[in-house]
Design a protein around this motif. Structure first.
Motif, PDB file in Angstrom:
ATOM      1  N   PHE A   1       0.799  -1.143  -0.001  1.00  0.00           N
ATOM      2  CA  PHE A   1       0.119   0.055   0.191  1.00  0.00           C
ATOM      3  C   PHE A   1       0.787   1.196  -0.043  1.00  0.00           C
ATOM      4  N   ASP A   2       2.229   1.229   0.104  1.00  0.00           N
ATOM      5  CA  ASP A   2       2.949   2.250  -0.199  1.00  0.00           C
ATOM      6  C   ASP A   2       2.920   2.717  -1.605  1.00  0.00           C
ATOM      7  N   ASN A   3       2.348   1.783  -2.392  1.00  0.00           N
ATOM      8  CA  ASN A   3       2.197   2.404  -3.711  1.00  0.00           C
ATOM      9  C   ASN A   3       0.913   1.753  -4.055  1.00  0.00           C
ATOM     10  N   PHE A   4      -0.252   2.705  -3.704  1.00  0.00           N
ATOM     11  CA  PHE A   4      -1.560   2.455  -3.807  1.00  0.00           C
ATOM     12  C   PHE A   4      -2.157   1.921  -5.154  1.00  0.00           C
ATOM     13  N   ASP A   5      -1.557   2.697  -6.175  1.00  0.00           N
ATOM     14  CA  ASP A   5      -1.907   2.421  -7.351  1.00  0.00           C
ATOM     15  C   ASP A   5      -1.797   0.901  -7.964  1.00  0.00           C
TER      16      ASP A   5
END
Length: 257
Positions: A151-155
Protein backbone atom coordinates in the motif's frame (compact mmCIF):
# COMPACT_ATOMS: atom_id res chain seq x y z
CA UNK A 1 -7.16 25.95 -27.59
CA UNK A 2 -3.99 24.92 -25.69
CA UNK A 3 -5.64 25.86 -22.40
CA UNK A 4 -8.65 23.67 -23.20
CA UNK A 5 -6.57 20.57 -23.92
CA UNK A 6 -4.34 21.22 -20.92
CA UNK A 7 -7.44 21.29 -18.71
CA UNK A 8 -8.73 18.17 -20.42
CA UNK A 9 -5.50 16.34 -19.68
CA UNK A 10 -5.68 17.35 -16.02
CA UNK A 11 -9.25 16.11 -15.72
CA UNK A 12 -8.49 12.89 -17.57
CA UNK A 13 -5.58 12.05 -15.28
CA UNK A 14 -8.05 11.98 -12.41
CA UNK A 15 -8.63 8.39 -13.53
CA UNK A 16 -5.28 7.70 -11.91
CA UNK A 17 -6.27 9.12 -8.53
CA UNK A 18 -4.41 6.25 -6.84
CA UNK A 19 -1.15 7.81 -8.11
CA UNK A 20 -1.93 10.88 -6.03
CA UNK A 21 -2.43 8.64 -3.02
CA UNK A 22 0.86 6.79 -3.37
CA UNK A 23 3.40 6.84 -0.54
CA UNK A 24 0.81 7.50 2.15
CA UNK A 25 0.71 4.06 3.78
CA UNK A 26 3.89 2.18 4.66
CA UNK A 27 2.07 -1.16 4.99
CA UNK A 28 2.22 -4.44 3.07
CA UNK A 29 -0.21 -7.33 3.06
CA UNK A 30 2.01 -10.39 2.74
CA UNK A 31 -0.79 -12.86 2.00
CA UNK A 32 -4.04 -12.93 0.09
CA UNK A 33 -7.23 -12.53 2.13
CA UNK A 34 -10.67 -14.02 1.42
CA UNK A 35 -13.63 -12.94 3.50
CA UNK A 36 -17.14 -14.35 3.42
CA UNK A 37 -19.96 -14.41 5.97
CA UNK A 38 -18.78 -17.62 7.68
CA UNK A 39 -14.99 -17.42 7.69
CA UNK A 40 -11.80 -15.51 6.94
CA UNK A 41 -9.06 -17.27 5.01
CA UNK A 42 -5.43 -16.17 4.72
CA UNK A 43 -3.93 -17.49 1.47
CA UNK A 44 -0.22 -18.24 1.04
CA UNK A 45 0.93 -19.35 -2.42
CA UNK A 46 -2.56 -20.48 -3.37
CA UNK A 47 -3.16 -22.52 -0.21
CA UNK A 48 -5.16 -21.69 2.92
CA UNK A 49 -2.62 -20.93 5.63
CA UNK A 50 -4.86 -19.54 8.37
CA UNK A 51 -8.64 -19.86 8.62
CA UNK A 52 -10.97 -18.47 11.24
CA UNK A 53 -14.52 -19.77 11.35
CA UNK A 54 -17.13 -17.69 13.10
CA UNK A 55 -15.61 -15.30 15.62
CA UNK A 56 -12.63 -17.25 16.93
CA UNK A 57 -12.31 -20.88 15.76
CA UNK A 58 -8.72 -21.04 14.47
CA UNK A 59 -7.22 -23.44 11.92
CA UNK A 60 -3.58 -23.45 10.82
CA UNK A 61 -2.83 -25.43 7.64
CA UNK A 62 -6.12 -27.27 8.12
CA UNK A 63 -5.62 -28.24 11.78
CA UNK A 64 -7.74 -26.69 14.52
CA UNK A 65 -5.79 -24.93 17.26
CA UNK A 66 -7.00 -25.11 20.84
CA UNK A 67 -7.24 -21.65 22.35
CA UNK A 68 -7.60 -20.23 25.81
CA UNK A 69 -10.29 -17.64 26.50
CA UNK A 70 -7.80 -14.71 26.24
CA UNK A 71 -6.42 -16.13 23.00
CA UNK A 72 -9.92 -16.47 21.53
CA UNK A 73 -10.53 -12.84 22.43
CA UNK A 74 -7.35 -11.81 20.59
CA UNK A 75 -8.39 -13.83 17.54
CA UNK A 76 -11.84 -12.25 17.62
CA UNK A 77 -10.41 -8.72 17.89
CA UNK A 78 -7.87 -9.19 15.12
CA UNK A 79 -10.05 -10.95 12.56
CA UNK A 80 -12.99 -8.64 13.24
CA UNK A 81 -10.61 -5.84 12.23
CA UNK A 82 -9.61 -7.73 9.09
CA UNK A 83 -13.31 -8.20 8.27
CA UNK A 84 -13.78 -4.47 8.58
CA UNK A 85 -10.70 -3.20 6.77
CA UNK A 86 -10.43 -5.43 3.69
CA UNK A 87 -13.87 -4.38 2.39
CA UNK A 88 -12.86 -0.78 3.11
CA UNK A 89 -9.79 -0.90 0.87
CA UNK A 90 -11.83 -2.62 -1.83
CA UNK A 91 -14.36 0.22 -1.56
CA UNK A 92 -11.61 2.85 -1.81
CA UNK A 93 -10.08 1.18 -4.88
CA UNK A 94 -13.43 1.05 -6.65
CA UNK A 95 -14.39 4.58 -5.63
CA UNK A 96 -11.11 6.06 -6.87
CA UNK A 97 -11.63 4.61 -10.35
CA UNK A 98 -15.33 5.54 -10.36
CA UNK A 99 -14.46 9.19 -9.69
CA UNK A 100 -12.07 9.29 -12.62
CA UNK A 101 -14.40 7.47 -14.99
CA UNK A 102 -17.28 9.73 -14.06
CA UNK A 103 -15.18 12.84 -14.70
CA UNK A 104 -14.21 11.73 -18.19
CA UNK A 105 -17.77 10.59 -18.83
CA UNK A 106 -19.14 14.02 -17.85
CA UNK A 107 -16.61 15.80 -20.04
CA UNK A 108 -17.53 13.68 -23.06
CA UNK A 109 -21.26 14.09 -22.43
CA UNK A 110 -20.85 17.85 -22.02
CA UNK A 111 -19.01 18.26 -25.31
CA UNK A 112 -20.36 15.57 -27.64
CA UNK A 113 -23.89 15.43 -26.17
CA UNK A 114 -25.20 13.01 -23.58
CA UNK A 115 -27.02 10.84 -26.10
CA UNK A 116 -24.45 11.04 -28.87
CA UNK A 117 -23.14 7.84 -30.41
CA UNK A 118 -19.64 8.66 -29.13
CA UNK A 119 -20.87 9.16 -25.59
CA UNK A 120 -23.00 6.00 -25.60
CA UNK A 121 -20.08 3.92 -26.91
CA UNK A 122 -17.72 5.15 -24.21
CA UNK A 123 -20.42 4.85 -21.53
CA UNK A 124 -20.70 1.16 -22.40
CA UNK A 125 -16.93 0.77 -22.03
CA UNK A 126 -17.05 2.54 -18.65
CA UNK A 127 -19.88 0.33 -17.39
CA UNK A 128 -18.11 -2.87 -18.45
CA UNK A 129 -14.83 -1.81 -16.84
CA UNK A 130 -16.51 -0.82 -13.57
CA UNK A 131 -18.30 -4.17 -13.45
CA UNK A 132 -15.04 -6.10 -14.00
CA UNK A 133 -13.24 -4.11 -11.30
CA UNK A 134 -16.00 -4.92 -8.83
CA UNK A 135 -15.95 -8.62 -9.69
CA UNK A 136 -12.18 -8.69 -9.18
CA UNK A 137 -12.65 -7.84 -5.51
CA UNK A 138 -16.23 -8.88 -4.76
CA UNK A 139 -17.27 -12.46 -5.33
CA UNK A 140 -20.70 -11.42 -3.99
CA UNK A 141 -22.15 -8.66 -1.83
CA UNK A 142 -20.66 -10.23 1.31
CA UNK A 143 -17.56 -11.91 -0.11
CA UNK A 144 -14.26 -10.12 -0.72
CA UNK A 145 -10.81 -11.04 -1.97
CA UNK A 146 -7.61 -9.04 -2.05
CA UNK A 147 -4.21 -10.29 -3.18
CA UNK A 148 -0.93 -9.49 -1.42
CA UNK A 149 -0.44 -5.73 -1.75
CA UNK A 150 2.08 -3.01 -1.06
CA UNK A 151 0.00 0.00 0.00
CA UNK A 152 3.03 2.28 -0.14
CA UNK A 153 2.22 2.34 -3.86
CA UNK A 154 -1.55 2.34 -3.74
CA UNK A 155 -2.05 2.36 -7.51
CA UNK A 156 -0.75 -1.23 -7.55
CA UNK A 157 -4.15 -2.25 -6.15
CA UNK A 158 -5.51 -1.70 -9.66
CA UNK A 159 -2.41 -2.58 -11.64
CA UNK A 160 -2.17 -5.44 -14.08
CA UNK A 161 -5.24 -6.43 -16.03
CA UNK A 162 -6.99 -3.03 -15.76
CA UNK A 163 -4.09 -0.61 -16.15
CA UNK A 164 -3.76 -0.84 -19.93
CA UNK A 165 -7.53 -0.79 -20.38
CA UNK A 166 -7.88 2.37 -18.28
CA UNK A 167 -5.13 4.04 -20.31
CA UNK A 168 -6.84 2.99 -23.56
CA UNK A 169 -10.17 4.42 -22.40
CA UNK A 170 -8.51 7.73 -21.58
CA UNK A 171 -6.77 7.82 -24.97
CA UNK A 172 -10.02 7.00 -26.77
CA UNK A 173 -11.86 9.59 -24.74
CA UNK A 174 -9.39 12.33 -25.60
CA UNK A 175 -9.55 11.34 -29.26
CA UNK A 176 -13.35 11.50 -29.19
CA UNK A 177 -13.33 14.92 -27.56
CA UNK A 178 -10.69 16.30 -29.94
CA UNK A 179 -12.83 15.13 -32.88
CA UNK A 180 -15.97 16.66 -31.38
CA UNK A 181 -14.26 19.97 -30.71
CA UNK A 182 -12.92 20.06 -34.25
CA UNK A 183 -16.37 19.42 -35.72
CA UNK A 184 -17.96 22.01 -33.46
CA UNK A 185 -15.42 24.63 -34.51
CA UNK A 186 -15.71 23.89 -38.21
CA UNK A 187 -19.53 23.87 -38.14
CA UNK A 188 -19.98 27.01 -36.08
CA UNK A 189 -20.40 30.30 -37.92
CA UNK A 190 -21.58 32.31 -34.95
CA UNK A 191 -18.31 32.40 -33.04
CA UNK A 192 -14.88 33.68 -33.90
CA UNK A 193 -11.82 31.39 -33.80
CA UNK A 194 -10.95 32.89 -30.40
CA UNK A 195 -14.46 32.53 -28.99
CA UNK A 196 -14.89 28.83 -29.92
CA UNK A 197 -12.01 27.45 -27.83
CA UNK A 198 -13.00 29.70 -24.94
CA UNK A 199 -16.52 28.29 -25.05
CA UNK A 200 -15.12 24.77 -24.60
CA UNK A 201 -12.77 25.97 -21.87
CA UNK A 202 -15.76 27.42 -20.02
CA UNK A 203 -17.66 24.15 -20.44
CA UNK A 204 -14.72 22.30 -18.94
CA UNK A 205 -14.62 24.70 -16.01
CA UNK A 206 -18.33 24.29 -15.37
CA UNK A 207 -18.03 20.49 -15.42
CA UNK A 208 -15.10 20.57 -13.00
CA UNK A 209 -17.01 22.82 -10.60
CA UNK A 210 -20.11 20.65 -10.82
CA UNK A 211 -18.16 17.49 -10.00
CA UNK A 212 -16.23 19.13 -7.12
CA UNK A 213 -13.32 16.89 -8.04
CA UNK A 214 -10.90 18.24 -5.43
CA UNK A 215 -13.38 17.49 -2.67
CA UNK A 216 -13.82 13.93 -3.88
CA UNK A 217 -10.07 13.34 -4.11
CA UNK A 218 -9.62 14.78 -0.62
CA UNK A 219 -12.31 12.44 0.71
CA UNK A 220 -10.57 9.43 -0.82
CA UNK A 221 -7.23 10.55 0.62
CA UNK A 222 -8.84 10.80 4.06
CA UNK A 223 -10.23 7.28 3.72
CA UNK A 224 -6.79 5.93 2.73
CA UNK A 225 -5.24 7.63 5.74
CA UNK A 226 -7.86 6.18 8.10
CA UNK A 227 -7.43 2.74 6.53
CA UNK A 228 -3.66 2.92 7.03
CA UNK A 229 -4.03 3.87 10.71
CA UNK A 230 -6.43 0.99 11.28
CA UNK A 231 -3.99 -1.47 9.71
CA UNK A 232 -1.20 -0.16 11.95
CA UNK A 233 -3.42 -0.70 14.99
CA UNK A 234 -4.20 -4.23 13.79
CA UNK A 235 -0.48 -4.85 13.34
CA UNK A 236 -0.03 -4.34 17.09
CA UNK A 237 -2.72 -6.95 17.77
CA UNK A 238 -1.04 -9.23 15.23
CA UNK A 239 2.19 -9.02 17.22
CA UNK A 240 0.27 -10.06 20.33
CA UNK A 241 -1.08 -13.06 18.42
CA UNK A 242 2.46 -14.07 17.44
CA UNK A 243 3.63 -13.71 21.06
CA UNK A 244 0.70 -15.55 22.67
CA UNK A 245 -0.14 -18.35 20.19
CA UNK A 246 2.73 -20.67 19.26
CA UNK A 247 1.07 -21.78 16.02
CA UNK A 248 1.09 -18.14 14.85
CA UNK A 249 4.75 -17.40 15.68
CA UNK A 250 5.61 -16.88 12.02
CA UNK A 251 2.29 -15.33 11.02
CA UNK A 252 2.86 -11.89 9.47
CA UNK A 253 -0.04 -10.70 7.33
CA UNK A 254 0.45 -6.99 8.06
CA UNK A 255 3.99 -5.78 7.53
CA UNK A 256 4.91 -2.21 8.50
CA UNK A 257 8.04 -0.95 6.75
Amino acid sequence: MYKFFRNLALVSTSLFIPHALAHQCDINLNYGVIIDPTHVRIIDNGKTYVQVNGASQLFINGSEIELSAPQRQLIKEYFSGIRSQIPEIVSIAIESVDVGLNVVNKVIAGITGENSASHQKLQKQFDELQWRIRTRFNHSDNSFYIAPQDFDNFDDVLAGEFEEEIEAIIANSIGTIVSAVGKAMSNSDSESSEQRPNTHVNNMGNISKELKLNTKVSTIESKVSAFCQQLKALNIVEQQLSDDINALKSFNLIDKH
